[in-house]
Design a protein around this motif. Structure first.
Motif, PDB file in Angstrom:
ATOM      1  N   UNK A  27       0.840  -1.209   0.000  1.00 23.90           N
ATOM      2  CA  UNK A  27       0.000   0.000   0.000  1.00 23.90           C
ATOM      3  C   UNK A  27       0.870   1.253   0.000  1.00 23.90           C
ATOM      4  N   UNK A  32      -2.862   0.330  -4.034  1.00 21.49           N
ATOM      5  CA  UNK A  32      -3.980   0.532  -3.106  1.00 21.49           C
ATOM      6  C   UNK A  32      -5.105  -0.475  -3.317  1.00 21.49           C
ATOM      7  N   UNK A  33      -4.979  -1.319  -4.328  1.00 22.63           N
ATOM      8  CA  UNK A  33      -6.002  -2.357  -4.493  1.00 22.63           C
ATOM      9  C   UNK A  33      -5.935  -3.362  -3.348  1.00 22.63           C
ATOM     10  N   UNK A  73      -3.131  -6.446  -8.174  1.00 21.10           N
ATOM     11  CA  UNK A  73      -4.097  -6.214  -9.254  1.00 21.10           C
ATOM     12  C   UNK A  73      -3.664  -5.046 -10.148  1.00 21.10           C
ATOM     13  N   UNK A 100     -10.672  -6.877  -5.162  1.00 22.77           N
ATOM     14  CA  UNK A 100      -9.291  -7.125  -5.612  1.00 22.77           C
ATOM     15  C   UNK A 100      -8.755  -8.485  -5.153  1.00 22.77           C
TER      16      UNK A 100
ATOM     17  N   UNK C  22      -9.961  -2.816  -8.904  1.00 18.85           N
ATOM     18  CA  UNK C  22      -9.210  -2.405  -7.725  1.00 18.85           C
ATOM     19  C   UNK C  22      -8.758  -0.958  -7.729  1.00 18.85           C
ATOM     20  N   UNK C  23      -9.476  -0.103  -8.454  1.00 15.89           N
ATOM     21  CA  UNK C  23      -9.079   1.313  -8.484  1.00 15.89           C
ATOM     22  C   UNK C  23      -9.253   1.926  -7.091  1.00 15.89           C
ATOM     23  N   UNK C  26     -11.777   3.911  -1.977  1.00 15.29           N
ATOM     24  CA  UNK C  26     -12.263   3.840  -0.597  1.00 15.29           C
ATOM     25  C   UNK C  26     -11.500   4.823   0.291  1.00 15.29           C
ATOM     26  N   UNK C  28      -9.390   4.826   2.755  1.00 13.65           N
ATOM     27  CA  UNK C  28      -7.940   4.785   2.962  1.00 13.65           C
ATOM     28  C   UNK C  28      -7.176   4.923   1.650  1.00 13.65           C
ATOM     29  N   UNK C  29      -7.900   4.846   0.534  1.00 18.28           N
ATOM     30  CA  UNK C  29      -7.243   5.035  -0.763  1.00 18.28           C
ATOM     31  C   UNK C  29      -7.225   6.511  -1.147  1.00 18.28           C
TER      32      UNK C  29
END
Lengths: 158, 260, 763
Positions: A27, A32-33, A73, A100, C22-23, C26, C28-29
């Motif tokens: 991460x 971030x997936x 991913x 993911x 998985x883009x 969310x 925390x992203x």
């Protein structure tokens, strides 16, 4: 300590704390997936491929990944795009948070067993929890992909 | 939270052994249980460079390296043949494929966890563990020994253990077992291991007449259930475990019979 | 229903490909990771007072920025329940309190530069607890001398029968007819109590919130929440700052199921940011989610069900004891559904009913909102009672239901006298019976190997929004190129409401779904919406969308009239263009949109709001087929079939997934998901390792169909689907298990141990 690994095909050197988990390393590298859904290795959300093998990145030390190849991913978009549309057709992505990990493990399944039965799919993906979909739509999506691919293989001009 | 001062990959077993003599140091298995702990470790010792990730065919025995993953065991054709499929039966319900790709034989057997499926099966198979310092120890002894600061390098399984069957009862498909039962019927007699009692697995020698019939199997099940100690945890009480122990032993024995 | 182009079609969710690939979407992203890490020191005791607390040593840990205790927070009591103000849930919380009311209640808020620093500091906080005797048994909570909320500033804003000096969070009795006299005259009375646990929503994304001060001194909150507007109000009350200083928005949400209808995590980083001026983020661990989340209310529901020998159900007396735990969130409201959404299923020939309840405070984790919201608990009890009645009378349980169930056109006295305007429950039952092959599967089948197969059935209802309370709003705007933007305050938590509402826009505006973009939810920019809960979004907000589109069409015609120099009533809008009905002139939507952006005084943006005086129930039928291992008590669910009447399914694929997902959760509740407390009040199922939600190997095969009715007050005839779908598995599976084993398991979950020990007479 220093680690060297291949992340999504890119050589990488990094200075890390020895107790750093692979999930947190990934991460921090912008992958971030990779999601965390539990602390007990039960949910499968953090699944990545290490040397092509699906593992829980929450349970691998980043240090242990040194010298290995890791794929998330982010690095397998094209392979994923081959089949995830079929899952979208079912609406089975739902909230998307488990996607993911589930997609990564499905990639591993299809590489290992290109024509799995429904029971084989369920067994291989048993470690991927999903609280939204009830799983059936995910299965229908994979099945629809396999059927479509099967048809294509039989008749390449279809 | 886990804190490590350093992470090392020793290049020889002697080096690893020397490192593990310090109480503050720790040998890394699959990380699956360790990472849930809240502890500070000086040096974590990763055995991944020691070539312990092989399943070797020794003729009469399989020699399984400590770093072999449970998933490798589960999918190994030779082990499947030796155990009449019981190896996969024993492993396929453990959490998920990704988990079993990480969990190691060494971690599972050294840990001697109460809930362990492989510990149960390996006991019935009369496995022998190889410790770097202490040498060969039958698993039946090792299971009850204290946690010595030694390195488990291999587990050896007989290639022809006889007929084998593995059964477990779980509340959900991939949960910890409520009870595990492995039975092996070979030339040296019949053995039954009961695990997840919820205490660690124990081995019971079965005194079986010549042929396994529904009656003799049921009687054996009753004897095992009376002989073994059971406890209670979140998943079930002792009485329930005793009740299904009879059933699993009987079914496993009949499973062995069916293979004749 | 007239032919539709978009509504009623199984279209992909607008966010589907991004999520599947998985883009980063969310919390925390999308929020910066280099903010303050916020964590909570939690009480190890179920009931205690803080005698003293010393944070000085902990603050010396390098990287620590702040540690707050009860001495530092405002003394404003509030509730975390995401409900319309004034909330029925009494105001009984402080951000941090000197009194600790459950194992996990926050003792201190820690903020530091790194997780490591915060974790180290947490171990160094010295707390001297005066440990008090907790109230752990909810049967003895009412009028217990030990009070969970003895404080004088505890306040019930609504008359819900609450009394903190009696450990009462709510109390009520309502009735129609003389239920005792009717029961006395019945040939058969079933009288049992059914117990359901504090099950966890277990959404895959735990509670999490990010906060920062914006450049203009306002508190900016990004949170994984279903209720942005309620969060703004809750924070305003708790922090004592004006609502105008708070801006709340949500990113994509990793599941909610009601958990995020309570403001579980928001206040802690918000307080830190307000105090320090620095960005802060809290991410609950799974363990925190399990022990200090917002689970289902544990309930014991006693049902007295009376009928004559022919199977005419005459009277029903339902009493619910609900455990709200340490705080009031949703306590007074969930309980109502346990009667009001179970009894009306038998409106058919019911002569009298009574429904009473007590909701009690105890020293365990506070409960909250979870899909089904009390109906699930009540329906398990009432449907089980009906199944027991069928067994007692020797009548097929499907036939018994056909005789007694609510049908279209009936007035439902136990459902606030609402009419069943649209009710296809009878068709659902008939269809389910058919696809399940009920007549062949209901007789118990002996497999000859110690295993038997058996079937069970249950019906369910829910509501569609909260009548007379919920408000939905939508803004629809025409943009250049002729695409539309829809702005909402409802929250898509994965259900697909963004897409469903966009489908309605596309239908109304006669355009492809791709021509509609959706934005939500943000308190600064979204029109007001109570939020996504109570099965309200499709029904309530959907109607607001419909209204807004009607208005926008009129605006488009007005604008076109100016452009074409003719009266608007001579024009028609085709979706692509506006033309004169006589065909002499036209202007394309693209040109109109462009025109609207130059020298224009006509708005092409409409905001409409909707609230409904009624809450039309969706209905459904579920049937379970199980295999029981009679020697081990193990139950394998083989097959579950369900037929749902949600009015018009706006997106059949998403309605189906909702149903399958809800069934799976219901199956988990029925068979696997358990909550045990130690004798000091600690929850043992504090992880996904111990709290077992179903995997894909645990739920058999599901088959879902729809029998649609047309709800006249809903958009395109729609009712709701989100919640009802969790309600049938527990009673249907319990009946199947009884048929196979002879044991009625009345406390969930139905574990192999309960079944086997019950069979052996040891239960």
């Amino acid at each position: 300590m220093e680690i060297r690994l291949t992340l999504n095909g890119r050589q990488l050197r990094a200075e890390i704390e020895p107790a750093l988990l692979l999930i947190d390393f990934l991460r921090a590298q912008g992958c971030l997936s990779v999601k965390r859904g539990c602390e007990t290795a039960n949910c499968g959300l953090c699944t990545v491929l290490m040397d092509g093998v699906p593992v829980l990145s929450c349970s691998v030390l980043a240090a242990r990944a040194s010298g290995h190849s890791v794929q998330t991913l982010e690095g397998l978009q094209e392979e994923a795009e081959e089949f995830v549309g079929f899952i979208a057709d079912q609406g089975a992505e739902q909230c998307g948070f488990c996607n993911p990990g589930y997609v990564m493990n499905t990639i591993a399944l299809l590489r290992e067993n290109p024509n799995p039965t429904d029971d084989e799919i369920r067994a291989y993906l048993a470690g991927n929890l999903c609280r939204c979909s009830g799983y059936e739509g995910q299965l229908r999506g994979i099945r629809a992909f396999l059927n479509a691919r099967g048809t294509k293989e039989v008749n390449p001009h279809a | 939270m886990l804190t490590f001062r350093q992470y090392l990959r020793p290049q020889t077993l002697d080096e690893a052994y020397a490192l593990c003599q310090k109480r503050a140091n720790l040998v890394l298995g699959g990380m699956l249980w360790l990472k849930m702990q809240n502890r500070t470790v000086d040096t974590v010792i990763d055995l991944c460079d020691l070539g312990l990730d092989q399943v070797e065919d020794l003729g009469e025995e399989w020699r399984i390296g400590a770093m072999v993953s449970l998933r490798t065991l589960e999918t190994h054709p030779g082990l499947a043949a030796s155990t009449h499929g019981a190896m996969a039966d024993c492993l396929c319900h453990i959490v998920g494929v990704q988990f079993r790709n990480l969990a190691t034989v060494g971690g599972s057997i050294y840990g001697r966890f109460g809930f362990s499926d492989p510990l149960t099966l390996f006991l019935a198979l009369e496995a022998v563990v190889e410790l770097h310092h202490a040498g060969d120890v039958p698993l039946a002894d090792f299971v009850n020994q204290p946690y010595e600061r030694d390195i488990l390098t291999h587990v050896r399984l007989p290639k022809h253990p006889g007929r084998v069957a593995y059964l477990a009862q779980r509340n959900t498909a991939t949960d910890f077992p409520v009870l595990t039962c492995a039975v092996a019927v070979g030339e040296s007699g019949a053995r039954c291991a009961i695990g997840a009692r919820p205490m660690k697995a124990c081995l019971v020698k079965l005194d079986l007449p010549e042929s396994i019939t529904p009656e003799t199997a049921a009687a054996a099940g009753d004897r095992v259930a009376e002989q073994v100690t059971f406890g209670s945890n979140l998943r079930a009480g002792a009485d329930y475990r005793r009740a299904i122990c009879r059933v699993l032993v009987r079914r496993a024995l009949l499973g062995c019979k069916e293979e004749e | 229903m007239p032919e539709t182009k978009t509504v009623g079609h199984a279209l992909r969710k607008k966010d589907s490909m991004g999520l599947l690939l998985g883009k980063p979407a969310f919390l925390c992203d999308v929020t910066p990771a280099d903010c303050l890490v916020v964590k909570l020191l939690r009480s190890p005791h179920a009931h205690a007072l803080i005698r003293s607390i010393d944070t000085s040593i902990a603050m010396k840990v390098p990287g620590m920025v702040a540690i707050y205790t009860y001495k530092d927070v405002p003394h404003n009591r509030f509730t975390n329940a995401g409900q319309t103000y004034p909330e029925p849930s009494p105001h009984d919380r402080l951000i941090l309190d000197q009194r600790l009311r459950f194992v996990g209640d926050p003792v201190a808020i820690l903020a530091g530069e790194s997780e490591k620093a915060v974790n180290r500091a947490m171990k160094l906080i010295k707390v001297d607890y005066e440990v008090l005797t907790p109230v752990l048994d909810f049967h003895t909570a009412k009028d217990n001398p030990i009070l969970v909320h003895p404080e004088e500033d505890w306040e019930a804003l609504c008359p819900v029968g609450a009394d903190n000096h009696r450990n009462l969070c709510a109390h009520e009795v309502c009735s129609q007819g003389d239920v005792e006299a009717e029961l006395a005259g019945c040939d058969v009375v079933i009288d049992h109590t059914w117990h359901t646990k504090a099950c966890q929503q277990a959404m895959m994304e735990t509670f999490r919130t990010y906060t920062e001060m914006d450049p203009f001194g306002r508190l900016h909150v990004i949170s994984s929440t279903q209720i942005v507007f309620h969060v703004r109000r809750i924070l305003s009350i708790a922090l004592g700052i004006p609502k105008s200083r708070i801006h709340v928005e949500k990113p994509r949400i990793g599941g909610g199921f009601g958990a995020k209808q309570t403001s579980v995590s928001e206040v802690y980083p918000a307080f830190v940011t307000l105090k320090t001026g620095r960005p802060a983020r809290i991410v609950f661990t799974r363990q925190e989610c399990q022990i200090a989340g917002s689970p289902r209310h544990e309930m014991e529901v006693r049902v007295r069900l009376g009928a004559d020998r022919q199977g005419n159900i005459r009277a029903m007396d339902v009493y619910t004891l609900s455990n709200t735990g340490a705080y009031s969130e949703h306590g007074p409201t969930t309980v109502g559904l346990s009667g009001h959404k179970s009894i009306p299923l038998y409106t058919g020939g019911l002569k009298a009913f009574r429904f009473g309840y007590d909701v009690v405070y105890t020293n365990v984790q506070a409960a909250g909102a979870y899909r089904g919201y009390g109906a699930t608990q009540g329906i398990f009890a009432v449907e089980s009672a009906v199944n027991e009645l069928a067994d007692r009378l020797g009548i097929d349980p499907v036939a018994l239901r056909e005789r007694n169930m609510v049908r279209q056109g009936m007035i439902m006295p136990a459902y606030y006298n609402e009419p069943a305007n649209a009710c296809a429950l009878d068709r659902c039952l008939t269809r389910c019976k058919e696809i399940f092959d009920w007549d062949h599967r209901f007789p118990v089948l002996d497999m000859g190997n110690g295993k038997v197969r058996a079937a069970g059935v249950a019906m369910a209802m829910q509501g569609s929004g909260i009548s007379g309370v919920d408000v939905g709003s939508a803004t629809v705007k025409l943009n250049d190129d002729g695409f539309y933007s829809l702005t909402i305050g409802a929250a898509d938590m994965g259900t697909g409401c963004d897409t469903i509402l966009a489908q309605m826009v596309a239908e109304c505006m006669d355009c492809p779904l791709d021509n509609v973009i959706v934005f939500g939810a943000d308190t600064d920019t979204s029109p007001y919406d109570s939020g996504s809960y109570a099965s309200s979004t499709t029904y309530v907000t959907g109607k607001a969308v419909e209204k807004a589109c009607t208005q926008l069409r009129e605006q488009i015609l007005t604008l076109a009239a100016e452009a074409l120099g003719c009266p608007a009533d001579e024009l028609e809008f085709t979706g692509q263009e506006v033309r004169r009905c006589d065909g002499t002139a036209s202007i394309s939507l693209v040109d109109l949109a462009t025109r609207s952006m130059c020298n224009n005084n006509t708005a092409v943006q409409a905001t409409c709001t909707h609230s409904s005086p009624m809450s039309p129930p969706p209905f459904m039928v579920g049937m379970a087929w199980i295999e029981l291992d009679k020697e081990t008590g193990a139950v394998t669910l083989l097959d579950y079939k369900a037929v749902v009447d949600c009015g018009t399914p706006i997106n059949p694929a998403l309605a189906r997934i909702q149903t399958e997902g809800g069934l799976c959760q219901g199956i988990g509740m029925a068979l696997y998901e358990d909550v045990h407390y130690t004798d000091t009040g600690r929850i043992l199922e504090d992880s996904l390792m111990q709290y077992k939600i179903p995997t894909r190997l645990d739920m058999g095969h599901l088959q879902v169909e729809f029998e649609s009715s047309y709800e006249p007050t809903g958009p395109f005839g729609a009712k709701s689907i989100g919640e009802i779908v969790i309600n049938t598995p527990a009673p249907a599976i319990a009946q199947a298990v009884y048929r196979a084993s002879g044991v009625w398991v009345r406390t969930l979950p139905i574990t192999p141990e309960k079944v086997l020990m019950g069979m052996q007479g040891k239960a």
